[in-house]
Structure formats: C-alpha cells, structure tokens
Design an enzyme around this catalytic site. Structure first.
Site, mmCIF file in Angstrom:
data_model
loop_
_atom_site.group_PDB
_atom_site.id
_atom_site.type_symbol
_atom_site.label_atom_id
_atom_site.label_comp_id
_atom_site.label_asym_id
_atom_site.label_seq_id
_atom_site.Cartn_x
_atom_site.Cartn_y
_atom_site.Cartn_z
ATOM 1 N N GLY A 42 40.377 43.951 36.642
ATOM 2 C CA GLY A 42 39.693 44.531 37.802
ATOM 3 C C GLY A 42 40.421 44.181 39.097
ATOM 4 O O GLY A 42 40.558 45.012 39.994
ATOM 5 N N GLY A 43 40.906 42.953 39.170
ATOM 6 C CA GLY A 43 41.642 42.524 40.366
ATOM 7 C C GLY A 43 42.905 43.336 40.547
ATOM 8 O O GLY A 43 43.163 43.889 41.625
ATOM 9 N N TRP A 52 43.564 46.187 39.395
ATOM 10 C CA TRP A 52 43.241 47.582 39.669
ATOM 11 C C TRP A 52 43.123 47.824 41.175
ATOM 12 O O TRP A 52 43.484 48.879 41.680
ATOM 13 C CB TRP A 52 41.924 47.940 38.972
ATOM 14 N N HIS A 53 42.626 46.819 41.911
ATOM 15 C CA HIS A 53 42.424 46.993 43.351
ATOM 16 C C HIS A 53 43.726 47.092 44.118
ATOM 17 O O HIS A 53 43.766 47.647 45.211
ATOM 18 C CB HIS A 53 41.586 45.850 43.921
ATOM 19 N N GLY A 54 44.771 46.514 43.584
ATOM 20 C CA GLY A 54 46.030 46.608 44.291
ATOM 21 C C GLY A 54 47.111 45.919 43.500
ATOM 22 O O GLY A 54 46.855 44.970 42.765
#
Lengths: 413, 511
Positions: free
Chosen positions: B319-320, B322-324
């Site tokens: 998830g982390g 995915w954010h950048g």
C-alpha cells in the site's frame, strides 16, 4: 418539489453572483484588459495594471496598434506616451520592469505583428543589456509572433488562462476595489493625482536620500556577489550584443526608425560602477554599442540609428540629493540613482526630437549623440568630468566607497 | 481537466450534464451512456491526448479478459491479466524508481529517460485487477461493453478514486437508475461537490503554503524547532485530509449529479480511536482493495498468528509503495503495518485481561484518539518528506531535540515565566515558520473542527449520498433542499469560483 425549488434558487443566485462579479471586474478592469467604459474618479486610472504589466501590456499593445513604441526596462516607464512630438500618433509605452533585451525584442516583434510600428525609442541600461538582474518571466505564448518573427495564430488557451482570473479571482476583486480607492478625487486632474501619488510614495519611503541609499545597497551587494559583465569573447558577440543586433536588423528590414539612448543614470550609479571595478566594462559596453550600430547600418546600407548618451556628468545627472529625512523638496529628476522622473522623460524626448517648448527647460549639456567618430573623445571627457565631480561631491563618493568596502568584507570574510 | 478549473465548471460539466439528461429524456439511454463515456475520454485527454493510447487499449484488453474469465475461469488467464496490468503500472510508475535504487545500491550508472506517469494509472490498475479477480471468482456477470467502459471511464472517479467496484456501480447503469433526472440527487450532488471544492480551495490550498515552507526548510538543512516542526507537520496533516477528502466529495457529488452513487472514501479519519479504526475511515476504498485483493490473497488471518502479522505488514508495504515510487512511502506503509500489528496485539491482550465487554470511558477514548492521531502525524512526516534526512530532521524537531523557539514579539504572553523558559533552553526570536499564539489558535480551531464537526456525508446523510449507508447522520447541520441551503451553497459556489486561480505575475517594485 422542494428539490426543484432548491435548484432554481441555487442556479439563479449562483449565476447572478458569478455574472455580477465578472461584470464588476470587467467594468473596473484593474489590469486594463477589456474595452469597458472609463470614468474619471472611478476607473480611468489603472494603478494596479503596473503590478501585472506583462499581462496588461501584451494585450494592451494589440488593442493600441501603435505607430510609435517606447521600449525599455522599468526606467523607460517614466517616458510619457503623450509627449507633444507624437501628437496625432498612436504611441504605446511598452517598457517592462525587470526585463531583458530579448524580452523587449520579442515584444517589439509582437507589437509590429499586431499593427505597424513606424518608429521606436529604446532605453538601454547596462544591467538590462547583460541580463544581469532580469527576472523576466513573461508568457511567450501571448505574443503573436514566433521567435523567427513569423506571425502565429492567436493563442486562445493562453488568453483564457489570462482572462478568466481577470474576471473571476480574489486577486481581481481586490485589484478592482483598490483601483476604485486610488483614483483622482473630484476636481483633481489625472496629472495632479499622479503627482500627489508620487509625493505620497516618496514621503512614505523617507525621501529621495533613503531611496538612493536603498538602491545603492542593493546594487552594490548584487554587483559584488556576481561577476556580471558584457561578454566579450573577442571577435564574438555576447548574448546582449547578439540581441541588440537582432533588434537593429529587425528595424532596418521593417522600415522602422529607431532612436536609442543610454539611460540618464545619476552620477551616483557611475560612481558605484567605478567603485566596484566596472568602469572599464561600461566603457567597453559604450564602444560595443556604437560599433554594432555602425556595422548594422553598413550591412543594411542605411544611415546609422541615433544613440544618445544621457548618462555622464551633466546638470541633470549631478542633481543634488536632499539630506536624509527631507521629503518636502523632492528631487526634480530622480527617484534614485537609476530611476528618473516623468519630468525628465519629457526633457529627454525634447532633446532626442529637437523639440523646444517654453513649458520645459532646454538643458544643453544633457544628452550627447555618440557614434564611432566621437566615442574616444566622449569617454575621455567622461574621465575628466568624473574627477571634477569627485572633488565637488567628495562626501557622496566617500559614502558609496564605504558601502562597497562593507560589501567586500561581507563577501570575502 | 481539473475539477477546480474554470473550464470544468463553466463548460465541461454543464454541457456534459445537459446533453446526458436530454438524451436520456428522449429515450436514448444507451446513447446517453456512450456520450458520458466519450466525454470522460475527453476529460482524460485534456491533460495529454497521448494518454488515450494507454487507456483505450487497456479498456479493450481487460474487457476481453474479463469476459473470457466470466465464461471460463482459467487461472493462467487471470495471472496473465493481473501481471499485464501490473506491468503497465510498473513501467510507468516504478521503472525510474527501480533504476535509481539499483544505481544507489550497486553504484551503477544506468540511465533512462524520465517516463511520464499517465494520470490516475494507479487507481485504474487496481480497479481493473479487482474486476479480473472477481470475474475469475465467478462474482461478475456478463456486462455489455458500453456499461463496462462507463464503469472504467466515468470521469468523476477516473483520476483519483474512489476506487469503485464493478459490483456497486455497473448495476446502477444496468437498472437505468440514472434516468430520468432526479432533482433531489442533482441538488444533493451540487451540495456535496461545492463542499468538497471549498475544502480544497479554501483549506487545503492555504494550508499547503505552511507545510511546504516547513518541509522545504527541513530539506534545505534548517533545524526546525519544536513549534515550527509541529506547525509544519500538522499543516500537512490537515492539508492532506482536506485535499483528498475534498476531492472524494467532489467525485461523489459529481456522481450524484449523474444519478450514480459512488462509494464513500473518507469518514472523519482523524476521529479514529485506534489505527484499525483509522484505516476504516481513511481512503476507505483503498483499504477495501488492499484487504480483499492483497491481504486475503496472501492468506489473511487463516494461517496462524505470525503469518497474519506478516501479511498485514506486507499488505501495508505494498500500500505504501502504491502511493508513490519512493522509499519514504515504503517506510510509511511499513510503519502503519507495525501500528496495526501493535493494535491487534493490544486488543488481544486487553480482551484477555478485561474481557470482551469492557469499554473505554470518555477520557480513555480521548486519550486513544490523541495517541492514534499522533501516530498518524508521525507517519505523514515520512509520507510528505522528500527523503529520509528531511523526515528525521522534522521528527527530531517535533521531539524537541532541536530546541524550542517562541517569537520574541510574543514574549510578553509568558509573563514572568519567560525567564524560566529561557533558562530551560527556550529561545525568543521571530521565525518565518511559527508565529506564536495565532498559529496555536489556528491549530486548535482546526482540530476542534475536525473532531467535533460532522463530515460531508453525515450532513447530507438523509439523501443517501453514497453506496454505503452513512453511520451516525449529523444532528447539526443537516442538509435538506431548503431555500436557506440553496442560498448558502450558491454563496459557497461563488467563493469557490473566485479561488480557482490567480492572476499571473505579481511585481513588487523596489520603490
């Protein structure tokens, strides 16, 4: 039913508000963008337009379609377009604060694409010529010519980007309100209003002496921290000189008469250049100017354009600076060492166009035509005049030297 | 095209809406849907027409794969589909990151032209993967192409979510729920859209100035003192929430205008009393995706306690990332994974000692809320910082390790205490990054606002703004289609228009 009524009220009110805001900003027109009616004391003067001059002038010059252009940096803003020599002509002041020669050239091309420019005057100062402190960030997309000079279609996207915030933004609403608040009072002429604003600004700033001092400190510290100079790979033109040639060539090809002048800097500024070791640079620059003017004239097979040197040591440029805190008797010709008053702008145009009027003094020692033939003599005379000046204003010279010394200590700790 | 732009509000939205409902009213509902799909493509292409070269083929390929999987669920087809979508995302979003990481670790000097990241690709990829997995699991029906394209392209959710799920959106197109125009949904949609825009332009954009100031100072090596660092970190915490939840409000409002209910994405996340609760309230559609398609795929909690915790951390790391594409995002994800593990451990421990029914009192809940909030703020520091030195410097400042500065002009506020504070190491001088009582007051008011006020969907709850049922509808204020609300929203809508942009270039004269 309730929802339908909600939608009706919402849309009616929202549309009304949006239209009212746009109508207000269009009418007051703080950035001088729209053909809205102007009335004295309401929106005739546009003081806010100076803060967005790249926006307002790019479109303003398209509407004005001038035959005569005034080009220059912020110094050139002091030259009034309604001088008598241009009576019955469409004149536009296209001077831009913190500009570069390149930007001025692009705007000249733009103005000529939007109308027919017959003549221009171009104010030159050493910093602008060398892009030394230029922070020009103009939107090239506004201009109606590409960099090769070919006309290009009106850029609607850019226009929308410019026009929408002029109608709908907090900036525009604030500027409209300020515009209404800063207008001539009833019975006051625009000229009197302008003079009153100047006086107020001067006294707010603590008088000419503090403006001089502030300008001098800034200039000296900038000059001491960066090595700006006229590029001189001997035999090869620097960027400023290249652009200058382009401007001259453009004028010749398009049948435009150009009058060039070196800005009437106060003797203090020359003293700054001398004390920061730039005197030879300035001399070199003057020689470069007369050289390329002559060369370009030869290439075009036309007579060279006039170049007036208003700087140096003459009655105007050695005007005495009031003592600190004195705001009652402001200087006649200067704000500070580099920016001159509109009154001087008139005198300069008188001189360049050989125009005489009982309304203004004729100052014979102010402004010298320079060319390849007399440049050596001119520079020699400058040397001599500087010695006389230094003797007469030794306190001023000393004060400048001490700022330079402080700056040197600051940068070379 | 941005929602907060003149062209969207004055041209795109009115034209798209009018034609859509006109076509619907004339009985051409499929044409209306095609119109909406085409306008959505135009909306996307406004940034860069080249983007169409990616989104259109991807639309066809995923439709073909999904239809195949619905008819005959084959694992190899699914794996191909998922990998193909991830490969596209990987190339556009992570190729540069991969190369710089390899270069950093091995000292190689691989070079690659910067890849332009097509807008919204992270959201689009997840949406497609969910669709393919569900098709494989037999949870999709055969959708016709038009409805499928509208589900993918529907412009309100195209760029930044909510990450819609086919199950909740395609049936709405199927049942012709969108026609005819229902005035109450249009009215509620406009309201939610305007509230979202207000959050964005009045709050988020203003707060951004403060957070940018602090983080760029820390990046430049300035050692921020206690209050300066906290002001910067909190400004970012507020900014991110108002920005993203404002954007989600706009999306939900726009959906409603077209008669479509989208899923909720935010539910007052800073009111959360623990981290598990936080992730049920923050970016809810992403949490749902990560749970259903990553955490469960890894085995969820069915393989024992250790695997469960590992799965949690792994899910949050993904998830982390995915954010950048950056290691600070990975650390942010890992930190939240760790928070979640601790949270689950604490719950198990608490149940063992106090039993299942014991609940916190008011003080306990506030303490839990503050602790959760602080943990989240620490996480945001990594999320926002450009690199680790910046994040560490900010955190040191927040921990008081870089001194305490209070503006000299407000020294008087401390009265006789000032000298004691100075002896304790406080410094009194003015700072661009902290103005004293004014900033503290602003922070307090914002926190009060976030903790005490209902959120957008709670205000509009009675009119079901979203797919989900809104829990705890607001007692006050409650929106209804009344003249007073119409006037308020019209005023809000005008303020928004004035805040969309600035006039270019402002020149300060030296004199």
């Amino acid at each position: 039913m309730a929802a339908k009524r909600y939608l009706k009220i919402f849309f009616a009110l929202w549309v009304a508000l949006i239209v009212a805001i746009a109508g207000f900003n269009w009418w007051i027109d703080p950035y001088d963008m729209f053909p809205s009616p102007q009335s004295h004391g309401v929106n005739q003067e546009k003081p806010e337009a100076t803060t967005r001059q790249r926006l307002s002038k790019a479109y303003g010059v398209s509407r004005a379609r001038p035959e005569v252009l005034i080009l220059g940096s912020s110094r050139g803003l002091a030259i009034a377009a309604h001088h008598e020599v241009w009576a019955n002509k469409r004149v536009y002041n296209l001077a831009l604060a913190s500009t570069s020669l390149k930007e001025l050239y692009r705007h000249l091309q733009h103005a000529n694409a939007e109308g027919t420019v017959r003549e221009f005057i171009l104010g030159l100062d050493w910093i602008t010529y060398n892009d030394g402190i230029g922070n020009s960030s103009y939107a090239d997309a506004r201009l109606r010519v590409d960099s090769s000079g070919a006309a290009r279609p009106f850029n609607a996207a850019q226009y929308m980007r410019d026009i929408m915030p002029s109608l709908w933004s907090i900036d525009a609403v604030g500027a409209s309100v300020d515009t209404i608040r800063n207008q001539p009072s009833p019975g006051e002429t625009n000229a009197a209003w302008s003079a009153r604003r100047d006086r107020e600004r001067l006294s707010r700033k603590g008088g000419n002496r503090s403006l001089f001092l502030e300008f001098e400190k800034n200039t000296i510290y900038e000059a001491s921290s960066q090595p700006f100079a006229t590029s001189r790979n001997r035999g090869q033109d620097g960027p400023g000189t290249q652009t200058m040639r382009e401007i001259l060539r453009y004028a010749y090809t398009h049948g435009i008469t150009a009058r060039l002048f070196i800005s009437p800097e106060h003797a203090h500024l020359l003293e700054i250049w001398r004390a920061t070791g730039r005197w030879q640079e300035i001399e070199f620059w003057s020689r470069e100017l007369v050289r390329i003017i002559a060369e370009e004239a030869k290439i075009a097979d036309k007579p060279p354009f006039q170049l007036w040197d208003f700087s140096g040591y003459n009655t105007v440029t050695t005007e005495r600076i009031p003592l600190p805190g004195h705001t009652e008797a402001p200087m006649r010709w200067y704000w500070e060492a580099s920016h001159y008053t509109e009154a001087l702008g008139y005198v300069m145009i008188d001189r360049m166009y050989n125009y005489q009027t009982p309304l203004r003094p004729t100052i014979d020692d102010f402004g010298v035509l320079i060319a390849t033939e007399n440049i050596d003599d001119h520079l020699l005379e400058l040397h001599a005049a500087r010695d006389v000046y230094a003797a007469q204003f030794s306190d001023d010279v000393q004060a400048i030297q001490s700022i330079v010394d402080a700056a040197n200590r600051f940068y070379h700790r | 095209m941005l929602f907060n732009s003149y062209e969207f509000i004055f041209l795109f939205l009115p034209i798209t809406l009018l034609v859509y409902y006109k076509l619907g009213a004339m009985g051409h509902q499929r044409v209306a849907m095609a119109w909406l799909s085409l306008m959505s493509l135009a909306f996307y292409a406004w940034w860069n027409p080249l983007y169409l070269g990616l989104i259109v083929p991807s639309l066809f390929v995923n439709y073909a794969l999904g239809t195949t999987l619905t008819v005959r669920p084959r694992k190899d087809v699914l794996i191909f589909g998922v990998l193909a979508n991830l490969a596209v995302l990987g190339y556009f979003k992570y190729a540069n990151f991969f190369i710089t990481t390899v270069n950093d670790f091995t000292g190689t000097l691989w070079l690659m032209d910067a890849v332009v990241l097509p807008l919204g690709i992270s959201f689009i990829t997840f949406q497609k993967i969910a669709y393919l997995v569900d098709a494989y699991r037999g949870q999709t029906r055969e959708y016709d192409f038009l409805r499928f394209s509208l589900f993918v392209l529907f412009f309100p959710q195209l760029i930044a979510g909510p990450i819609v799920h086919h199950k909740e959106v395609i049936p709405q197109f199927q049942h012709r729920a969108a026609f005819p125009l229902r005035p109450v949904l249009l009215a509620a949609g406009i309201t939610v859209f305007v509230i979202g825009l207000l959050k964005k332009v009045l709050l988020a954009d203003e707060l951004a100035r403060y957070s940018n100031l602090a983080f760029s100072a820390a990046h430049d090596g300035v050692l921020l003192s206690f209050f300066e660092a906290w002001r910067g970190a909190l400004a970012y915490t507020f900014q991110l929430y108002f920005d993203f939840s404002g954007y989600s409000d706009m999306a939900i409002g726009l959906g409603l205008m077209f008669g479509v209910r989208l899923p909720l994405n935010f539910n007052s996340p800073y009111k959360a009393t623990n981290i598990i609760d936080f992730w049920r309230r923050w970016h809810m559609t992403l949490s749902r995706f990560l749970r259903d398609y990553v955490y469960f795929a890894l085995g969820g909690n069915r393989r024992g306690k250790v695997r469960r915790h590992l799965n949690l951390v792994a899910t949050m790391l993904i998830g982390g990332l995915w954010h950048g594409a950056g290691w600070t995002f990975v650390v942010w994800g890992g930190l939240h994974g760790l928070y979640l593990v601790i949270n689950h451990g604490w719950h198990a421990w608490r149940i063992r000692w106090w039993g299942k029914d014991k609940r916190y009192g008011a003080w306990g809940r506030w303490a839990a809320r503050l602790l959760t909030f602080t943990a989240v703020v620490v996480g945001w520091v990594f999320f926002r910082a450009n690199d680790f030195p910046t994040a560490i410097s900010m955190l040191k400042g927040m921990a008081g390790l870089q001194g305490v500065v209070w503006p000299d002009a407000e020294r008087g506020l401390w009265g006789a205490l000032a000298n004691n504070l100075e002896n304790m190491g406080w410094e009194f001088h003015n700072s661009k990054l902290f103005s004293g009582s004014g900033d503290l007051g602003f922070i307090a008011v914002t926190l009060l606002f976030l903790w005490a006020m209902p959120n957008t969907q709670q205000i509009v709850a009675a009119y079901r703004p979203a797919v989900n049922k809104v829990v705890e509808p607001a007692r006050w204020p409650r929106w209804r289609p009344s003249p007073t609300w119409a006037v308020l929203i019209a005023l809000g809508g005008s303020i928004v228009v004035l805040r969309l942009s600035h006039v270019s270039e402002f020149l300060y004269f030296r004199f």
